[in-house]
Design a protein around this motif. Structure first.
Motif, PDB file in Angstrom:
ATOM      1  N   HIS A   1      43.281  35.370  33.591  1.00  0.00           N
ATOM      2  CA  HIS A   1      42.873  35.485  31.721  1.00  0.00           C
ATOM      3  C   HIS A   1      42.985  37.034  31.607  1.00  0.00           C
ATOM      4  CE1 HIS A   1      40.679  35.672  28.152  1.00  0.00           C
ATOM      5  NE2 HIS A   1      41.310  34.400  27.929  1.00  0.00           N
ATOM      6  N   ALA A   2      42.392  37.851  32.661  1.00  0.00           N
ATOM      7  CA  ALA A   2      42.428  39.255  32.221  1.00  0.00           C
ATOM      8  C   ALA A   2      43.887  39.498  32.483  1.00  0.00           C
ATOM      9  CB  ALA A   2      41.788  39.849  33.370  1.00  0.00           C
ATOM     10  N   PHE A   3      44.667  39.294  33.363  1.00  0.00           N
ATOM     11  CA  PHE A   3      45.973  39.670  33.200  1.00  0.00           C
ATOM     12  C   PHE A   3      46.661  39.248  31.942  1.00  0.00           C
ATOM     13  CE2 PHE A   3      50.402  38.850  34.540  1.00  0.00           C
ATOM     14  CZ  PHE A   3      50.802  39.791  35.147  1.00  0.00           C
ATOM     15  N   ALA A   4      46.702  38.165  31.708  1.00  0.00           N
ATOM     16  CA  ALA A   4      47.214  37.622  30.173  1.00  0.00           C
ATOM     17  C   ALA A   4      46.772  38.136  29.086  1.00  0.00           C
ATOM     18  CB  ALA A   4      47.128  36.132  30.346  1.00  0.00           C
ATOM     19  N   SER A   5      45.566  39.101  29.342  1.00  0.00           N
ATOM     20  CA  SER A   5      45.114  39.541  27.858  1.00  0.00           C
ATOM     21  C   SER A   5      45.726  41.154  27.936  1.00  0.00           C
ATOM     22  CB  SER A   5      43.332  39.644  27.818  1.00  0.00           C
ATOM     23  OG  SER A   5      43.161  38.342  28.269  1.00  0.00           O
ATOM     24  N   ASN A   6      46.070  41.545  29.137  1.00  0.00           N
ATOM     25  CA  ASN A   6      46.541  42.891  29.174  1.00  0.00           C
ATOM     26  C   ASN A   6      47.939  42.848  28.551  1.00  0.00           C
ATOM     27  OD1 ASN A   6      48.549  44.931  30.456  1.00  0.00           O
ATOM     28  ND2 ASN A   6      46.322  45.621  31.145  1.00  0.00           N
ATOM     29  N   PRO A   7      48.210  43.905  27.631  1.00  0.00           N
ATOM     30  CA  PRO A   7      49.386  43.981  27.036  1.00  0.00           C
ATOM     31  C   PRO A   7      50.770  43.943  27.972  1.00  0.00           C
ATOM     32  CG  PRO A   7      48.188  45.873  25.901  1.00  0.00           C
ATOM     33  CD  PRO A   7      47.380  45.008  26.993  1.00  0.00           C
ATOM     34  N   ILE A   8      50.694  44.860  29.095  1.00  0.00           N
ATOM     35  CA  ILE A   8      51.631  44.725  30.016  1.00  0.00           C
ATOM     36  C   ILE A   8      51.653  43.417  30.590  1.00  0.00           C
ATOM     37  CG2 ILE A   8      52.565  45.913  32.035  1.00  0.00           C
ATOM     38  CD1 ILE A   8      51.211  48.227  31.177  1.00  0.00           C
ATOM     39  N   GLY A   9      50.813  42.664  30.903  1.00  0.00           N
ATOM     40  CA  GLY A   9      50.562  41.441  31.291  1.00  0.00           C
ATOM     41  C   GLY A   9      51.264  40.381  30.540  1.00  0.00           C
ATOM     42  N   LYS A  10      50.743  40.571  29.289  1.00  0.00           N
ATOM     43  CA  LYS A  10      51.412  39.599  28.484  1.00  0.00           C
ATOM     44  C   LYS A  10      53.146  39.797  28.346  1.00  0.00           C
ATOM     45  CE  LYS A  10      48.042  39.909  24.819  1.00  0.00           C
ATOM     46  NZ  LYS A  10      47.097  38.702  25.007  1.00  0.00           N
ATOM     47  N   LEU A  11      53.604  40.738  28.385  1.00  0.00           N
ATOM     48  CA  LEU A  11      54.836  41.232  28.500  1.00  0.00           C
ATOM     49  C   LEU A  11      55.581  40.513  29.342  1.00  0.00           C
ATOM     50  CD1 LEU A  11      57.121  42.833  26.465  1.00  0.00           C
ATOM     51  CD2 LEU A  11      56.728  44.799  27.996  1.00  0.00           C
ATOM     52  N   LEU A  12      55.174  40.928  30.647  1.00  0.00           N
ATOM     53  CA  LEU A  12      55.616  40.225  31.896  1.00  0.00           C
ATOM     54  C   LEU A  12      55.574  38.663  31.646  1.00  0.00           C
ATOM     55  CD1 LEU A  12      54.122  42.696  34.627  1.00  0.00           C
ATOM     56  CD2 LEU A  12      56.494  42.543  33.987  1.00  0.00           C
ATOM     57  N   LEU A  13      54.583  37.995  31.464  1.00  0.00           N
ATOM     58  CA  LEU A  13      54.508  36.560  31.337  1.00  0.00           C
ATOM     59  C   LEU A  13      55.664  36.168  30.326  1.00  0.00           C
ATOM     60  CD1 LEU A  13      50.552  35.970  31.552  1.00  0.00           C
ATOM     61  CD2 LEU A  13      52.555  35.454  33.099  1.00  0.00           C
TER      62      LEU A  13
ATOM     63  N   MET B   1      43.959  33.935  42.056  1.00  0.00           N
ATOM     64  CA  MET B   1      44.286  33.421  41.114  1.00  0.00           C
ATOM     65  C   MET B   1      43.343  32.566  40.006  1.00  0.00           C
ATOM     66  SD  MET B   1      47.527  33.460  40.952  1.00  0.00           S
ATOM     67  CE  MET B   1      47.978  32.166  39.985  1.00  0.00           C
ATOM     68  N   SER B   2      41.979  33.174  40.352  1.00  0.00           N
ATOM     69  CA  SER B   2      40.824  32.717  39.756  1.00  0.00           C
ATOM     70  C   SER B   2      40.954  32.620  37.980  1.00  0.00           C
ATOM     71  CB  SER B   2      39.572  33.389  40.053  1.00  0.00           C
ATOM     72  OG  SER B   2      39.552  34.516  39.366  1.00  0.00           O
ATOM     73  N   TYR B   3      40.307  31.907  37.318  1.00  0.00           N
ATOM     74  CA  TYR B   3      40.695  31.831  35.988  1.00  0.00           C
ATOM     75  C   TYR B   3      40.254  33.384  35.223  1.00  0.00           C
ATOM     76  CZ  TYR B   3      40.283  30.642  31.248  1.00  0.00           C
ATOM     77  OH  TYR B   3      40.236  30.830  29.590  1.00  0.00           O
ATOM     78  N   ASP B   4      39.216  33.920  35.632  1.00  0.00           N
ATOM     79  CA  ASP B   4      38.997  35.170  35.021  1.00  0.00           C
ATOM     80  C   ASP B   4      40.230  36.268  35.365  1.00  0.00           C
ATOM     81  OD1 ASP B   4      36.672  34.309  34.074  1.00  0.00           O
ATOM     82  OD2 ASP B   4      35.363  34.691  35.916  1.00  0.00           O
ATOM     83  N   ARG B   5      40.704  36.299  36.619  1.00  0.00           N
ATOM     84  CA  ARG B   5      41.646  37.134  36.968  1.00  0.00           C
ATOM     85  C   ARG B   5      43.028  36.981  36.129  1.00  0.00           C
ATOM     86  NH1 ARG B   5      41.759  39.774  42.871  1.00  0.00           N
ATOM     87  NH2 ARG B   5      43.528  40.916  41.778  1.00  0.00           N
TER      88      ARG B   5
END
Ligand code: SF4
Ligand code: FES
Lengths: 115, 246
Positions: free
Chosen positions: A51-63, A45-49
C-alpha cells in the motif's frame, strides 16, 4: 500514399512488448514464486508495504506503466493473432480489444489515484 | 549417373493459349545425388519435353530468377537438392503472382513497388568528381550491408500471407530495400521513401508473421528491416506531434 496513424497503437504495443518481456517475468518470479516459497520474506509483500508503495507517486507511476502498457500490447497482439487465424472482421475486433485496454487503463488510473 | 534410381517431377503446366486452367504433368528423371531441382528441370527440357518454361540463369543462387514452389515451399530451384526430397517432387510457380506460363510468373507488381521505394542513393547534393569519393567507415557499411544481399528472388512475397491477403502491401523485399538505402550514410532520401514505407500499405500492413525471413535464401531478414522501419516511423510520428515538429 496516406501516412498511417498506426504508430499510436504500435508505439503502445512496442512499449508494452518491452515491459512484458523484461519486467513482467521478474514480477511473476517475485510475487508468484519467490514470496510464496519463502525465498523472499513474506513481509516484503505485506499489505502495508504494498500500500505504501502504491501511495508513493513514483510507485504509482511504475505500477501504471507495468499495467497499462502490457494491456495495450495484449490488445494489439490479439488483434493481429485474430487476423493471422483468418478472422477478417478486423474493425469490430480492434474496437472491442482497444476499448477493453482503454477501460483497463482508466480503471488503473482511478485505482492508483484513490490510493 | 551410376544407379538407376529415378524420381518423379510433377510440374505445374499452364499454356495460356490452350489451357483453361493450370494442371500437373509428371516426368520421370534420373536421381543424381548432386542434382538440384533445377538440374532435374533442365533434364526434362533437354531430353523429355522442350516446351516446359521456367526462368533461371546463374545456377548458383545469385541471379534470383529460379524461384518456385517446391513441395509447397518457396525455394530457389538451384539451391534445392533432390536428396532433401522424396521420390516425388512437386514444382509450381511462385504463389501470389499471376502465372505467365508454366513456372514463369508475372512480376510487374513487384517491379512497380520496387521502383516506388526509389532503390538508389539520393544524395543531398551531387559532389563534383574532383572532390573525390563518398567515404564510408566499416561501421557505416555494416549498418546496412545485410540488406544489400537481396537478389529479388521474390520467395518472400510467395511466403507472405499478408501479401496474399492484400496485394497492395508493398511487401518484404521492397521495404527492406528502402531500409537499406535509408541506413546508408551517403543517402538522404529517407523522407521520400517514408511516403511509401510509412503508409498503410507500407510497413503497417505487416503483422510480423516472419515467413519472409524464414524463406529468404540470402538471410536478408526482411522482417527485421520492416520492424526497424516501424520503430523509426513511430518515432517520426511522435516527433511530428511535438511543437515545432513537421
Ligand atoms: S529479401 Fe530474400 S527472399 Fe526476398 S527477394 Fe530478397 S533475397 Fe529473395
Ligand atoms: S538460377 Fe540464379 S538464383 Fe537460381
Amino acid at each position: 500514399m496516406a501516412k498511417s496513424h498506426k504508430p499510436i497503437i504500435w508505439g503502445l504495443f512496442a512499449g508494452g512488448g518491452m515491459v512484458s518481456a523484461f519486467v513482467t517475468p521478474v514480477m511473476i518470479l517475485i510475487t508468484g514464486l519467490a514470496v510464496p516459497f519463502h525465498l523472499i520474506s513474506r513481509e516484503a509483500m505485506s499489505y502495508d508495504r504494498v500500500h505504501a508503495f502504491a501511495s508513493n507517486p513514483i510507485g504509482k507511476l511504475l505500477l501504471f506503466v507495468v499495467i497499462f502498457l502490457p494491456a495495450w500490447h495484449a490488445a494489439h497482439r490479439l488483434r493481429i493473432t485474430a487476423h493471422d487465424f483468418g478472422l477478417r472482421q478486423d474493425i469490430p475486433i480492434a474496437v472491442v480489444l482497444y476499448v477493453t485496454a482503454a477501460v483497463g487503463t482508466i480503471m488503473t488510473i482511478s485505482a492508483l489515484l484513490k490510493m | 549417373m551410376s544407379n538407376d534410381r529415378t524420381i518423379t517431377l510433377e510440374v505445374m503446366r499452364y499454356r495460356p493459349e490452350t489451357d483453361a486452367a493450370p494442371s500437373f504433368q509428371s516426368y520421370v528423371v534420373p536421381y543424381v545425388e548432386e542434382w538440384v531441382v533445377l538440374d532435374a528441370l533442365n533434364y526434362v527440357k533437354d531430353n523429355l519435353d522442350t516446351t516446359v518454361s521456367y526462368r533461371w540463369s546463374c545456377h548458383m543462387a545469385v541471379c534470383g530468377s529460379c524461384g518456385m514452389m517446391i513441395d509447397g515451399e518457396p525455394k530457389l530451384s538451384c539451391k534445392a537438392f533432390l536428396r532433401d526430397y522424396g521420390s516425388k517432387i512437386r514444382v509450381e510457380p511462385l504463389s501470389h503472382f499471376p502465372i505467365e506460363r508454366d513456372l514463369v510468373v508475372v512480376i510487374d507488381d513487384f517491379i512497380e513497388k520496387f521502383t516506388r521505394i526509389r532503390p538508389y542513393i539520393i544524395a543531398q547534393s551531387e559532389k563534383p568528381v574532383s572532390e573525390g569519393e563518398y567515404l564510408q567507415t566499416p561501421a557505416q557499411l555494416h549498418k546496412y550491408k545485410q540488406f544489400t544481399l537481396c537478389i529479388n528472388c521474390l520467395l518472400c512475397y510467395a511466403a507472405c500471407p499478408q501479401y496474399a491477403h492484400n496485394p497492395e502491401f508493398v511487401g518484404p523485399a521492397a521495404l527492406s530495400m528502402a531500409h537499406r538505402y535509408n541506413l546508408d550514410s551517403r543517402d538522404s532520401g529517407r523522407d521520400l521513401r517514408q511516403e511509401v514505407s510509412a503508409s498503410h500499405e507500407g510497413v503497417w500492413e505487416c503483422s510480423f508473421v516472419g515467413a519472409c525471413s524464414d524463406v529468404c535464401p540470402k538471410h536478408v531478414d526482411p522482417a527485421a528491416a520492416i520492424q526497424q522501419t516501424k520503430i523509426a516511423s513511430t518515432m517520426d510520428y511522435y516527433k511530428a506531434l511535438l511543437p515545432g515538429g513537421k
